[in-house]
Design an enzyme around this catalytic site. Structure first.
Site, short mmCIF file in Angstrom:
data_model
loop_
_atom_site.label_atom_id
_atom_site.label_comp_id
_atom_site.label_asym_id
_atom_site.label_seq_id
_atom_site.Cartn_x
_atom_site.Cartn_y
_atom_site.Cartn_z
N LYS A 43 0.82 -1.22 0.00
CA LYS A 43 0.00 0.00 0.00
C LYS A 43 0.85 1.27 0.00
O LYS A 43 0.52 2.25 -0.67
CB LYS A 43 -0.95 -0.01 1.19
CG LYS A 43 -1.99 -1.12 1.07
CD LYS A 43 -2.99 -1.11 2.18
CE LYS A 43 -3.80 -2.41 2.17
NZ LYS A 43 -4.48 -2.70 0.90
N GLY A 44 1.96 1.25 0.74
CA GLY A 44 2.80 2.45 0.80
C GLY A 44 3.39 2.78 -0.56
O GLY A 44 3.25 3.90 -1.06
N ASP A 254 -5.40 2.71 -3.38
CA ASP A 254 -4.08 3.34 -3.29
C ASP A 254 -3.92 4.41 -4.38
O ASP A 254 -3.32 5.46 -4.15
CB ASP A 254 -2.97 2.28 -3.46
CG ASP A 254 -3.04 1.24 -2.36
OD1 ASP A 254 -3.47 1.57 -1.24
OD2 ASP A 254 -2.68 0.08 -2.63
O1 RIB Z 1 -3.84 -2.19 -1.75
C1 RIB Z 1 -3.34 -3.18 -2.59
C2 RIB Z 1 -2.09 -3.76 -2.00
O2 RIB Z 1 -2.43 -4.45 -0.83
C3 RIB Z 1 -1.38 -4.78 -2.86
O3 RIB Z 1 -0.44 -4.20 -3.74
C4 RIB Z 1 -0.77 -5.73 -1.85
O4 RIB Z 1 0.61 -5.68 -1.81
C5 RIB Z 1 -1.38 -5.33 -0.52
O5 RIB Z 1 -0.51 -4.62 0.22
#
Ligand code: RIB
Length: 314
Positions: A43-44, A254
């Protein structure tokens, strides 16, 4: 450097193993995937990529393993223009984080994350990169790293007057908003229920809720349905995302967060930031994978252009 465009992201980096399956498995069921792809994720890093593709100068504070995945990941982020000297390389006993992602024919997904290096991102590591947070216009946080680490970053940002956007995902009941001083929170519907304690997310209840919290705004994304923008002393706004044909929703949240953060750094009104976030989230559902699907600034403006209701808000 133009700090109005400077975003510091503190968060996770994963290697995503994306399995396309006919349906998501039931407990005890073994299923066969139709295909397996790998993509950079976490997510980061996803949010950092989204902010960079929106046009921001981005520093990512995170951790990678001393393995080939980590090496490739760092090179990729550099090629995207992200400052990676703030990414700590751990010893070779700690692997780079990974995620096993299942995506069904209907585009639904479930994700299992193995934190690896992300779990070792300590408050002390954040301290050693504090200047990036202090010099940034925006700090962008999620919860795929230890909670105390994210909280340390928030305290450093608050003391330096860096505005803070948090996407408290994946949700943990240990996250207590009252113990944090953040400016904006971005949540999906289930996170909104957990955050607010409100089961039926009505605008009137949310308007009352925000009055007693330090947040400037709560943004609730609802997939293809309108995003809710809740502020103090202003009626709630429902902002519809552009209509698209979704194939895979991984990373859509994200993509929203990174583009939203960049719009706030640019000084856009909140409605505009939400419209750009909506377009970025919608665009990300049109392609498979996480970072592979995150759009750039031109792509979201084209999508907003094609959606006349959003045109005025670019
Ligand atoms: O928000 C999607 C992400 O969640 C993916 O890329 C996976 O790595 C998890 O962290």
């Amino acid at each position: 450097m133009d700090y109005s465009r400077q975003i510091s992201v503190v968060g996770s980096l994963n290697l995503d193993f994306i399995h396309n399956v006919d349906h998501l498995p039931q407990p005890g069921e073994t299923i066969t995937a139709r295909s397996l792809k790998t993509d950079f994720g976490g997510k980061g890093a996803n949010q950092a990529i989204a902010a960079a593709r929106a046009g921001a100068s981005v520093t990512l504070i995170g951790a990678l393993g001393a393995d080939s995945h980590g090496e490739r990941y760092r090179a990729f982020l550099t090629s995207e223009g992200i400052l990676t000297s703030s990414i700590t390389e751990l010893d070779d006993t700690t692997p780079t984080g990974s995620a096993c992602i299942l995506v069904s024919n209907e585009g639904e997904n479930c994700i299992i994350v193995t934190p690896g290096a992300n779990g070792c991102l300590s408050p002390a590591i954040i301290e050693s990169h504090a200047h990036h947070i202090q010099n940034a216009n925006i700090l962008l946080l999620q919860l795929e790293i230890p909670l105390e680490t994210a909280q340390r970053a928030a305290v450093i940002a608050r003391q330096a007057n860096t505005r803070i956007i948090i996407n408290p995902s994946p949700w943990t009941d240990s996250f207590k908003l009252s113990e944090w001083e953040v400016d904006y929170a971005i949540v999906n519907e289930s996170e909104a229920r957990s955050l607010t304690g409100i089961e039926e997310l009505s605008e009137s209840r949310l308007n009352i809720w925000i009055q007693s919290h330090k947040l400037n705004a709560l943004v609730i994304t609802q997939g293809a349905r309108p995003t809710l923008l809740i502020r103090k002393n202003v009626p709630a706004l429902k902002i519809p995302p552009p209509k698209v044909q979704a194939v895979d929703t991984v990373g859509a949240g994200d993509s929203f967060a990174g583009h939203f953060a960049h719009a706030i750094a640019e000084g856009c009104p909140l409605e505009v930031a939400v419209r750009r976030g909506n377009a970025a989230g919608a665009a990300a559902t049109q392609k498979a994978g996480a970072q592979n699907a995150i759009p750039n600034r031109t792509e979201i403006f084209e999508l907003l252009d094609a959606n006349s209701a959003s045109k005025l808000y670019q």
